[in-house]
Design an enzyme around this catalytic site. Structure first.
Site, short mmCIF file in Angstrom:
data_model
loop_
_atom_site.label_atom_id
_atom_site.label_comp_id
_atom_site.label_asym_id
_atom_site.label_seq_id
_atom_site.Cartn_x
_atom_site.Cartn_y
_atom_site.Cartn_z
N ASP A 10 0.96 -1.04 0.17
CA ASP A 10 0.05 -0.12 0.01
C ASP A 10 0.91 1.33 0.16
OD1 ASP A 10 -2.63 1.66 0.54
OD2 ASP A 10 -1.66 1.86 2.33
N ASP A 12 0.00 4.86 0.81
CA ASP A 12 -0.01 5.92 2.07
C ASP A 12 -0.15 5.18 3.52
OD1 ASP A 12 -0.09 8.03 0.28
OD2 ASP A 12 -2.29 7.69 -0.09
N TYR A 21 -5.05 13.01 0.17
CA TYR A 21 -5.36 13.61 -1.12
C TYR A 21 -4.05 14.28 -1.64
CZ TYR A 21 -9.83 12.46 0.52
OH TYR A 21 -10.90 11.79 1.16
N CYS A 87 -6.47 2.80 -7.63
CA CYS A 87 -8.11 2.85 -7.83
C CYS A 87 -8.34 4.32 -7.82
CB CYS A 87 -8.87 2.02 -7.01
SG CYS A 87 -10.80 2.38 -6.93
N CYS A 95 -16.80 -0.22 -7.34
CA CYS A 95 -15.91 -0.89 -8.52
C CYS A 95 -15.40 -2.05 -7.74
CB CYS A 95 -14.85 -0.02 -8.93
SG CYS A 95 -13.60 0.43 -7.30
#
Length: 185
Positions: A10, A12, A21, A87, A95
Site C-alpha cells: 500500500d 499511504d 489526497y 483505484c 468498483c
C-alpha cells in the site's frame, strides 16, 4: 503455501507518510523500513509493486496526473518498483478494484506476470489485508497511529511493526530475529 514471487505495498501510511489526497510530490516522505523493505524484496529476486486506493480522483480533489507525479517521487525515493496500480474511484462507486476488493492485487499480479496467490500484500489498514485475501494472496498489516485498534487486534497474527520486518518474515526469518537482522538503521 505458495512461495512469494512479488511484494505489493500500500502507498499511504505504509511506504510514505499519509498526506490526505496528496497531489504534491514535494510532500512525499518515506516511512521507516520502507526503502529497506523494497531493497530486501528486490535483492531476493521478488517483483515489487504498489496497490493504492486514490479516491481523491473520484472526489475531484486531485487528478490522475498528480497521483502519478506523487507516485513517481515515491518511486525515485524507494529505488524503483516494478508496477504502480491505483483505484481512482470513490467508495460509493462499487468498483471491483478498490480495496478491500481484489482488483488492484489481481491487476498488479498480472502486470508482474505472477499468480495473485504468490503475492504478499503489505498495508496499514484492514482493507489491505482483506483485498489480499479476496485475491488469494497473503496479507500483512503494518499498523500505524491511524490504524483502528479493532483492526490491529483482528490481524494481530498477520502483522509486523514495519514493512521491512514484514518482508523479512515472508522470506523465512523467525519473528524474534527479524529486527536484529536489519542491522544499523
Amino acid at each position: 503455501m505458495t512461495t512469494v514471487a512479488a511484494v505489493l505495498f500500500d502507498r499511504d501510511g505504509t511506504l510514505v507518510a499519509d498526506v490526505p489526497y496528496n497531489g504534491d510530490p514535494d510532500r512525499v516522505r518515506l516511512l521507516p523500513g520502507a526503502a529497506e523493505a523494497v531493497a530486501l524484496a528486490r535483492s531476493h529476486g521478488l517483483a515489487t509493486g504498489v496497490v493504492s486506493n486514490q479516491s481523491g480522483i473520484g472526489r475531484g480533489l486531485l487528478t490522475a496526473e498528480r497521483v502519478r507525479a506523487v507516485n513517481a517521487r515515491a518511486d525515485a525515493l524507494l529505488g524503483g518498483l516494478d508496477t504502480w496500480v491505483f483505484c481512482p474511484h470513490t467508495p460509493e462507486a462499487g468498483c471491483g478494484c478498490r480495496k478491500p476488493r481484489p482488483g488492484l492485487i489481481r491487476t498488479a499480479a498480472a502486470r508482474l506476470g505472477v499468480p495473485a496467490a504468490a503475492c504478499l500484500v503489505i498495508g496499514d489498514i484492514a482493507a489491505d489485508v482483506l483485498a489480499a485475501r479476496a485475491a488469494g494472496a497473503r496479507g500483512v498489516l503494518v499498523p500505524n497511529a491511524a490504524t483502528a485498534p479493532a483492526e490491529v487486534q483482528r490481524f494481530l497474527e498477520q502483522s509486523a511493526p514495519d514493512p521491512f520486518i514484514a518482508v523479512r518474515r515472508a522470506l523465512g526469518a523467525p519473528r524474534d530475529s527479524a529486527t536484529a537482522a536489519r542491522g544499523p538503521s
